[in-house]
Structure formats: structure tokens, C-alpha cells
Design an enzyme around this catalytic site. Structure first.
Site, mmCIF file in Angstrom:
data_model
loop_
_atom_site.group_PDB
_atom_site.id
_atom_site.type_symbol
_atom_site.label_atom_id
_atom_site.label_comp_id
_atom_site.label_asym_id
_atom_site.label_seq_id
_atom_site.Cartn_x
_atom_site.Cartn_y
_atom_site.Cartn_z
ATOM 1 N N ARG A 1 0.836 -1.201 0.000
ATOM 2 C CA ARG A 1 0.000 0.000 0.000
ATOM 3 C C ARG A 1 0.867 1.246 0.000
ATOM 4 O O ARG A 1 1.874 1.311 0.696
ATOM 5 C CB ARG A 1 -0.909 0.036 1.229
ATOM 6 C CG ARG A 1 -1.826 1.259 1.260
ATOM 7 C CD ARG A 1 -2.621 1.344 2.548
ATOM 8 N NE ARG A 1 -1.790 1.477 3.732
ATOM 9 C CZ ARG A 1 -1.206 2.606 4.127
ATOM 10 N NH1 ARG A 1 -1.334 3.704 3.423
ATOM 11 N NH2 ARG A 1 -0.477 2.622 5.225
ATOM 12 N N VAL A 2 0.466 2.210 -0.809
ATOM 13 C CA VAL A 2 1.024 3.562 -0.741
ATOM 14 C C VAL A 2 -0.142 4.502 -0.501
ATOM 15 O O VAL A 2 -1.294 4.195 -0.822
ATOM 16 C CB VAL A 2 1.810 3.957 -2.015
ATOM 17 C CG1 VAL A 2 3.099 3.155 -2.117
ATOM 18 C CG2 VAL A 2 0.977 3.807 -3.266
ATOM 19 N N SER A 3 0.149 5.682 0.046
ATOM 20 C CA SER A 3 -0.910 6.595 0.454
ATOM 21 C C SER A 3 -1.473 7.439 -0.675
ATOM 22 O O SER A 3 -2.612 7.863 -0.623
ATOM 23 C CB SER A 3 -0.397 7.514 1.560
ATOM 24 O OG SER A 3 -0.024 6.751 2.668
ATOM 25 N N THR A 4 -0.671 7.733 -1.692
ATOM 26 C CA THR A 4 -1.147 8.617 -2.761
ATOM 27 C C THR A 4 -0.802 8.035 -4.122
ATOM 28 O O THR A 4 0.063 7.172 -4.244
ATOM 29 C CB THR A 4 -0.506 10.013 -2.660
ATOM 30 O OG1 THR A 4 0.890 9.902 -2.916
ATOM 31 C CG2 THR A 4 -0.731 10.638 -1.294
ATOM 32 N N GLN B 1 2.895 8.223 -5.274
ATOM 33 C CA GLN B 1 3.875 7.265 -4.792
ATOM 34 C C GLN B 1 3.796 5.987 -5.619
ATOM 35 O O GLN B 1 2.781 5.688 -6.234
ATOM 36 C CB GLN B 1 3.618 6.955 -3.315
ATOM 37 C CG GLN B 1 3.799 8.168 -2.415
ATOM 38 C CD GLN B 1 3.350 7.872 -0.994
ATOM 39 O OE1 GLN B 1 2.387 7.158 -0.772
ATOM 40 N NE2 GLN B 1 4.049 8.462 -0.041
#
Length: 188
Positions: free
Chosen positions: A7-10, A13
Site C-alpha cells: 500500500r502507498v498513500s497517494t 507514490q
């Protein structure tokens, strides 16, 4: 079977680092999300839950990729344990398939929660100290007093559109609306 989750936040990324690590760890399937960890509805994580079977291991790059909070992480580990699934975190070298791995997970979780609370406490103390010295947080105002009065005068005259006022004053619509809102609060 090893099932990976990244998982990345944005959207800015990239998942490459995590996915490469998960592939190197031997994950047969990898699911991912490009969404904030604070969001509870994560489609990739929901797919992970659907694919996990007894005897599988959920592999993550780092603990914070899985849970939004310590409670959330512990809930996940509890759920995985009930399903007969282990959790393996590559960065923290945690593997809950052993009793010592479970112990280390809980210690790491407690330390992470402690650190988060310390950061929150220090931040609040710093903000309080700054307020006591007369500092007010936030971005500096774009317009000085006279220009702000002119923008408000133009707004109230209703002779110009919002877009025209913003263009003349070189400000955004939210900035203009904030000035209007703050002005009305002063008159209450």
C-alpha cells in the site's frame, strides 16, 4: 501460500519497492492499494481477506502498510490467527507463525503506539507554547489589510463575478471565501 499486500498513500507514490520485496519473499499473489491507511475501505485489502486460507501467510513490507493503528493491527493479527493464517512483516522481521514472532509483534505494536502518542503529545505541547507566545499557526494571509478590504468591498458590491475578483486580487476562490467568512464572524 504466501500472499502479499502492498500500500502507498497517494497516486504520486509508487508500489515498486514493496512489490519487488514481496516477490523476492516468494509471494504467489500480491494485492495492493493506492489509498491512505486511515481509510477503512481498501479494495486490495478486501481481496486479500477473500483469498487467504488456513495455512497461508500474509506478507507485508512493513507493519504500517497493513494497519491504521495499533488496535487495527492487533485486530488483523487476531483475525488472521482465527483463520489459521500467519503474518510476516519483511522490514521488521516479524513472523507470527511462531510464539516468539507473536511476542515480537506485540512489543513492536506497543512501541509504535507509544511513539505515536509521544509525537502527538509533543506536537500539542509545541502548539500550546507557540500560542502562549502569541504565534498563530497556519499559512500567512495572501493580502494585507487594505487589499483584503478592497477584495471584500468588491465582493459585497456584487458588480464583479467571484472569478473576476479573484483574478484582480490574485487570490483563489477559497481564500476570498475565507475572508468573507472571517469578516462575518467578526460582526457576530
Amino acid at each position: 501460500m504466501l500472499i502479499g499486500y502492498a500500500r502507498v498513500s497517494t497516486n504520486d507514490q509508487t508500489l515498486n519497492l514493496q512489490e519487488d520485496a514481496l516477490k523476492s519473499a516468494g509471494c504467489a499473489k500480491i494485492f495492493s492499494d493506492k489509498i491512505s491507511g486511515s481509510t477503512s475501505d481498501r479494495p486490495g485489502l478486501s481481496k486479500v481477506r477473500e483469498h487467504l486460507r488456513k495455512g497461508d501467510t500474509l506478507v507485508i513490507w512493513r507493519l504500517d502498510r497493513l494497519g491504521r493503528s495499533i488496535k487495527n493491527l492487533i485486530d488483523w493479527v487476531g483475525y488472521l490467527d482465527q483463520q489459521g493464517v500467519s503474518l510476516k512483516s519483511l522490514t521488521e522481521s516479524i513472523d507470527t507463525s511462531s510464539p516468539s514472532g507473536k511476542l515480537i509483534f506485540h512489543i513492536f505494536s506497543s512501541l509504535a503506539e507509544f511513539e505515536k502518542n509521544l509525537i502527538r503529545e509533543r506536537t500539542n505541547a509545541g502548539l500550546s507554547a507557540a500560542r502562549a507566545r502569541g504565534r498563530i499557526g497556519g499559512r500567512p494571509e495572501v493580502l494585507n489589510g487594505d487589499k483584503k478590504k478592497l477584495a471584500l468591498k468588491l465582493y459585497h458590491s456584487k458588480e464583479h463575478t467571484i472569478k473576476e475578483i479573484c483574478s484582480m486580487m490574485e487570490i483563489s476562490k477559497p481564500t476570498l471565501y475565507n475572508y468573507v467568512k472571517n469578516e462575518s464572524k467578526k460582526h457576530e
